[in-house]
Design a protein around this motif. Structure first.
Motif, PDB file in Angstrom:
ATOM      1  N   VAL A  72      -5.996   0.378 -19.275  1.00 15.42           N
ATOM      2  CA  VAL A  72      -5.282  -0.845 -18.928  1.00 15.42           C
ATOM      3  C   VAL A  72      -3.788  -0.531 -18.988  1.00 15.42           C
ATOM      4  O   VAL A  72      -3.326   0.141 -19.914  1.00 15.42           O
ATOM      5  CB  VAL A  72      -5.613  -2.010 -19.890  1.00 15.42           C
ATOM      6  CG1 VAL A  72      -4.775  -3.234 -19.575  1.00 15.42           C
ATOM      7  CG2 VAL A  72      -7.088  -2.359 -19.817  1.00 15.42           C
ATOM      8  N   VAL A  73      -3.048  -1.011 -17.999  1.00 19.06           N
ATOM      9  CA  VAL A  73      -1.603  -0.818 -17.962  1.00 19.06           C
ATOM     10  C   VAL A  73      -0.943  -2.192 -18.093  1.00 19.06           C
ATOM     11  O   VAL A  73      -1.189  -3.081 -17.280  1.00 19.06           O
ATOM     12  CB  VAL A  73      -1.148  -0.131 -16.655  1.00 19.06           C
ATOM     13  CG1 VAL A  73       0.367   0.050 -16.645  1.00 19.06           C
ATOM     14  CG2 VAL A  73      -1.861   1.213 -16.485  1.00 19.06           C
ATOM     15  N   SER A 100      -6.223   2.830 -23.440  1.00 19.18           N
ATOM     16  CA  SER A 100      -7.617   2.811 -23.021  1.00 19.18           C
ATOM     17  C   SER A 100      -8.488   2.333 -24.169  1.00 19.18           C
ATOM     18  O   SER A 100      -8.123   2.442 -25.340  1.00 19.18           O
ATOM     19  CB  SER A 100      -8.065   4.200 -22.556  1.00 19.18           C
ATOM     20  OG  SER A 100      -7.959   5.134 -23.607  1.00 19.18           O
ATOM     21  N   GLY A 101      -9.638   1.777 -23.807  1.00 21.12           N
ATOM     22  CA  GLY A 101     -10.583   1.284 -24.791  1.00 21.12           C
ATOM     23  C   GLY A 101     -11.967   1.231 -24.185  1.00 21.12           C
ATOM     24  O   GLY A 101     -12.121   1.200 -22.970  1.00 21.12           O
ATOM     25  N   ALA A 102     -12.997   1.197 -25.037  1.00 20.04           N
ATOM     26  CA  ALA A 102     -14.365   1.225 -24.532  1.00 20.04           C
ATOM     27  C   ALA A 102     -15.284   0.191 -25.167  1.00 20.04           C
ATOM     28  O   ALA A 102     -16.306  -0.143 -24.586  1.00 20.04           O
ATOM     29  CB  ALA A 102     -14.965   2.621 -24.754  1.00 20.04           C
ATOM     30  N   ASP A 141      -4.924   1.989 -14.444  1.00 22.59           N
ATOM     31  CA  ASP A 141      -5.608   0.748 -14.834  1.00 22.59           C
ATOM     32  C   ASP A 141      -6.993   0.768 -14.201  1.00 22.59           C
ATOM     33  O   ASP A 141      -7.163   0.438 -13.033  1.00 22.59           O
ATOM     34  CB  ASP A 141      -4.821  -0.483 -14.401  1.00 22.59           C
ATOM     35  CG  ASP A 141      -5.378  -1.749 -15.036  1.00 22.59           C
ATOM     36  OD1 ASP A 141      -6.580  -2.042 -14.847  1.00 22.59           O
ATOM     37  OD2 ASP A 141      -4.619  -2.437 -15.739  1.00 22.59           O
ATOM     38  N   THR A 142      -7.993   1.169 -14.982  1.00 26.39           N
ATOM     39  CA  THR A 142      -9.346   1.375 -14.470  1.00 26.39           C
ATOM     40  C   THR A 142     -10.384   0.457 -15.107  1.00 26.39           C
ATOM     41  O   THR A 142     -11.566   0.567 -14.793  1.00 26.39           O
ATOM     42  CB  THR A 142      -9.772   2.839 -14.703  1.00 26.39           C
ATOM     43  OG1 THR A 142      -9.678   3.126 -16.112  1.00 26.39           O
ATOM     44  CG2 THR A 142      -8.883   3.804 -13.927  1.00 26.39           C
ATOM     45  N   LEU A 143      -9.979  -0.444 -15.994  1.00 30.07           N
ATOM     46  CA  LEU A 143     -10.915  -1.360 -16.635  1.00 30.07           C
ATOM     47  C   LEU A 143     -11.407  -2.370 -15.597  1.00 30.07           C
ATOM     48  O   LEU A 143     -10.610  -3.111 -15.029  1.00 30.07           O
ATOM     49  CB  LEU A 143     -10.249  -2.082 -17.811  1.00 30.07           C
ATOM     50  CG  LEU A 143     -11.135  -3.039 -18.606  1.00 30.07           C
ATOM     51  CD1 LEU A 143     -12.223  -2.271 -19.355  1.00 30.07           C
ATOM     52  CD2 LEU A 143     -10.294  -3.845 -19.588  1.00 30.07           C
ATOM     53  N   ALA A 144     -12.716  -2.423 -15.355  1.00 31.06           N
ATOM     54  CA  ALA A 144     -13.285  -3.250 -14.287  1.00 31.06           C
ATOM     55  C   ALA A 144     -13.643  -4.656 -14.754  1.00 31.06           C
ATOM     56  O   ALA A 144     -14.448  -5.329 -14.121  1.00 31.06           O
ATOM     57  CB  ALA A 144     -14.506  -2.558 -13.696  1.00 31.06           C
TER      58      ALA A 144
END
Length: 164
Positions: A72-73, A100-102, A141-144
């Motif tokens: 996330v940005v 980033s986080g999961a 920013d790749t969190l969907a």
């Protein structure tokens, strides 16, 4: 000062998420969409001890689903206004914090941003307006799913030991 988010901003309104344990805190967040550029705004008066220089920020965030690690940005920009100054002015250049986080309902604390120059003519006791955004167009920013903003820490430099 108190932080008050602008309810007319484009991200969600403040949303409450009760957690599973009855003694756990409810999460009160602003939710930022994964595909649309959204923002929220807040303002407060800077203390007299502020040196009127650059600031940095650190985002505190989470997300509502378990996913693989995703980024996330966040960005922040600001404008300082004093007495009898025009508020209809452009905010300064934004700076970002990429994290980033999961894991569902884990708190993530992003890294400190680069120095942010606040637009206007910063002076003691100015009201500063800030815009925080999720930068979904950034390749990092790749969190969907929604990113939930819990708050931001602003780091300022002071040039006095008190505000007297």
């Amino acid at each position: 000062g108190s932080l008050q988010f602008n309810p007319a901003a484009f991200c969600s309104v403040l949303t409450q998420y009760p957690l599973g344990v009855s003694t756990a805190p409810d999460l009160i967040t602003l939710n930022f969409d994964p595909t649309n550029q959204e923002y929220a705004e807040f303002s407060f008066a800077m203390p007299k001890s502020w040196d009127e220089g650059t600031i940095t920020f650190v985002p505190y965030w989470s997300h509502p689903t378990t996913t693989g690690t995703a980024g996330v940005v966040w960005s922040l920009r600001g404008l300082a206004c004093g007495n009898a100054e025009n508020m209809d002015a452009a905010m300064g250049t934004e700076q970002t914090s990429t994290d980033s986080g999961a894991t569902l309902n884990y708190l993530y604390i992003g890294p400190e941003s680069s120095a942010i120059t606040i637009a206007g003519s910063p002076a003691a006791n100015n009201l500063c307006f800030f815009r925080v955004s999720r930068v979904v167009g950034n390749g990092s920013d790749t969190l969907a799913t929604d990113a939930r903003l819990h708050g931001v820490m602003l780091n300022i430099t002071i040039d006095a030991n008190n505000d007297e």
